[in-house]
Motif scaffolding. Sequence first.
Motif, PDB file in Angstrom:
ATOM      1  N   LEU A   1       0.823  -1.212   0.000  1.00  0.00           N
ATOM      2  CA  LEU A   1       0.000   0.000   0.000  1.00  0.00           C
ATOM      3  C   LEU A   1       0.860   1.266   0.000  1.00  0.00           C
ATOM      4  O   LEU A   1       0.516   2.268  -0.636  1.00  0.00           O
ATOM      5  CB  LEU A   1      -0.934   0.004   1.211  1.00  0.00           C
ATOM      6  CG  LEU A   1      -2.127  -0.953   1.129  1.00  0.00           C
ATOM      7  CD1 LEU A   1      -2.800  -1.092   2.490  1.00  0.00           C
ATOM      8  CD2 LEU A   1      -3.137  -0.466   0.092  1.00  0.00           C
ATOM      9  N   ILE A   2       1.973   1.220   0.701  1.00  0.00           N
ATOM     10  CA  ILE A   2       2.890   2.365   0.689  1.00  0.00           C
ATOM     11  C   ILE A   2       3.439   2.568  -0.726  1.00  0.00           C
ATOM     12  O   ILE A   2       3.538   3.695  -1.227  1.00  0.00           O
ATOM     13  CB  ILE A   2       4.032   2.149   1.703  1.00  0.00           C
ATOM     14  CG1 ILE A   2       3.487   2.234   3.139  1.00  0.00           C
ATOM     15  CG2 ILE A   2       5.146   3.169   1.495  1.00  0.00           C
ATOM     16  CD1 ILE A   2       4.479   1.822   4.199  1.00  0.00           C
ATOM     17  N   GLU A   3       3.764   1.458  -1.384  1.00  0.00           N
ATOM     18  CA  GLU A   3       4.268   1.538  -2.762  1.00  0.00           C
ATOM     19  C   GLU A   3       3.198   2.084  -3.709  1.00  0.00           C
ATOM     20  O   GLU A   3       3.509   2.821  -4.652  1.00  0.00           O
ATOM     21  CB  GLU A   3       4.692   0.134  -3.216  1.00  0.00           C
ATOM     22  CG  GLU A   3       5.250   0.076  -4.621  1.00  0.00           C
ATOM     23  CD  GLU A   3       5.579  -1.349  -5.026  1.00  0.00           C
ATOM     24  OE1 GLU A   3       5.676  -1.597  -6.243  1.00  0.00           O
ATOM     25  OE2 GLU A   3       5.711  -2.213  -4.144  1.00  0.00           O
ATOM     26  N   LYS A   4       1.918   1.740  -3.430  1.00  0.00           N
ATOM     27  CA  LYS A   4       0.812   2.165  -4.293  1.00  0.00           C
ATOM     28  C   LYS A   4       0.094   3.401  -3.730  1.00  0.00           C
ATOM     29  O   LYS A   4      -1.042   3.697  -4.120  1.00  0.00           O
ATOM     30  CB  LYS A   4      -0.212   1.031  -4.414  1.00  0.00           C
ATOM     31  CG  LYS A   4       0.348  -0.313  -4.827  1.00  0.00           C
ATOM     32  CD  LYS A   4       0.743  -0.333  -6.290  1.00  0.00           C
ATOM     33  CE  LYS A   4       1.235  -1.716  -6.695  1.00  0.00           C
ATOM     34  NZ  LYS A   4       1.623  -1.774  -8.121  1.00  0.00           N
ATOM     35  N   TYR A   5       0.741   4.120  -2.847  1.00  0.00           N
ATOM     36  CA  TYR A   5       0.094   5.181  -2.074  1.00  0.00           C
ATOM     37  C   TYR A   5      -0.705   6.162  -2.938  1.00  0.00           C
ATOM     38  O   TYR A   5      -1.826   6.536  -2.595  1.00  0.00           O
ATOM     39  CB  TYR A   5       1.153   5.933  -1.268  1.00  0.00           C
ATOM     40  CG  TYR A   5       0.580   6.911  -0.268  1.00  0.00           C
ATOM     41  CD1 TYR A   5       0.122   6.488   0.967  1.00  0.00           C
ATOM     42  CD2 TYR A   5       0.515   8.275  -0.570  1.00  0.00           C
ATOM     43  CE1 TYR A   5      -0.389   7.382   1.905  1.00  0.00           C
ATOM     44  CE2 TYR A   5      -0.007   9.177   0.333  1.00  0.00           C
ATOM     45  CZ  TYR A   5      -0.457   8.718   1.573  1.00  0.00           C
ATOM     46  OH  TYR A   5      -0.983   9.608   2.489  1.00  0.00           O
ATOM     47  N   GLU A   6      -0.157   6.553  -4.060  1.00  0.00           N
ATOM     48  CA  GLU A   6      -0.821   7.543  -4.926  1.00  0.00           C
ATOM     49  C   GLU A   6      -2.158   7.023  -5.446  1.00  0.00           C
ATOM     50  O   GLU A   6      -3.085   7.804  -5.696  1.00  0.00           O
ATOM     51  CB  GLU A   6       0.097   7.918  -6.093  1.00  0.00           C
ATOM     52  CG  GLU A   6       1.412   8.558  -5.696  1.00  0.00           C
ATOM     53  CD  GLU A   6       1.211   9.836  -4.896  1.00  0.00           C
ATOM     54  OE1 GLU A   6       0.259  10.571  -5.210  1.00  0.00           O
ATOM     55  OE2 GLU A   6       1.994  10.086  -3.957  1.00  0.00           O
TER      56      GLU A   6
END
Length: 424
Positions: free
Chosen positions: A413-418
């Motif tokens: 989720l951090i990687e896909k935050y945007e």
Amino acid sequence: MNHFQNILDYIEESLTSTIEIKELAEMSHYSLFHFYKLFQAVTGLPIKQYIIRRRLIHALYAIQKGREITATAFEYGFDSYSGFFRAFSKEYGMSPSNYLKSNSAMKPYKIQMDKERYKFMNQNQLRKLLSNWDFPIETIQAAIYPNTGNISEFVWEINDSYLLKAFENQENLNKNLTIIPSLPQDFTIIQTTKGADFLEFGNQWYLLMTKSQGNPWLSKNILSSSDYSGRFYGELIGQTSLMLKEITGDFPQTNLLETLSNWAFPVGSPFLAWENEAKLAYMDALIENHPKLDKQLIHRDLNSSNILLVDDSFTLIDFDMTEINVRIFDPCYFTTSILADQFSQEDFSEEKWFTLFHDTMKGYDEIATLTEIEKTSIPLVVIAIQLICVAYFTGYDKYSDLAKTNIAMTNWLIEKYEKLAFIE
């Protein structure tokens, strides 16, 4: 109490060996007589029954993992398969093979007495307890969590018509007593023979309720089925927010920012592959936005199995964690609970989950209009929930599998935050 923690640890490590009760009593520094009494007072079970139950739990998990039944029975101290079969049937009300056809065995874990109190209720104890209500008892079976197949340690299904639920503190009991009658539910609380809404017994509190006729939402179906859209789920969660907002009572107030700052962030973030600059930017944004977010009574544990569909309506269950907090916590928690259930599955679809996520937020907005600051803060709250989950699950041996899953999905989720930004 430390004596008993050491004893429980010793038992857990010795389940495939001979366990001498006299030796356990010496470890506790009590006489054999007092040890028997104190052990049952602490765990709710006689020592011999406790050992048998722990052996059955470990054996069942080993069998589920593919171990041969008879060899496993011998390994865990049973003289024969028939002895294991009798003990298992007495404990679970069915054979091991029949149990595993419809249920999932939980991974065994060491009990941590400083973090959790266990009151193990057997069939005889439950029947004695249920005599405080006026109806014939036909069958008693531990309730099953629909999304995992795991058995509940605190909820039992009675006669396929009632649910008996145990509470370890009066605060959680009072939440349910306040909220259940305040919502349009299809189940009711059954009074005891003395006319009370609950029963206090053995330092625990019990509610007996009629069983809802609703069906839980299975997370695997939510992502794969086209019966309902994300907007549908969002609209129901929005209706939930509006109903909870009208309920008054003495509910705990939780400051999400303080929870993150004082506990979840320092405890959870070291487990994550998170650049330091990104961590600081995240906390700065949360500090900026949190005071402006709407706060109200929320369910707090709005996973898919706690919302039951009843014809064209719905009903809510399990209000133990209800509190006053950031209101968008509930729709964010709902979507992340679906993710947690499905993230490790081979057929998990990133596209389907993000579609569900965005449509749920849109549906929520249509019913419980989101403010602009709430829309902006959705990604912040999603990560806050995950930090709480990581910090919590990593503190319990029994949640080791959940900890691994939540660490992996939080990094994802951090990687896909945007992509978590609200889409108009």
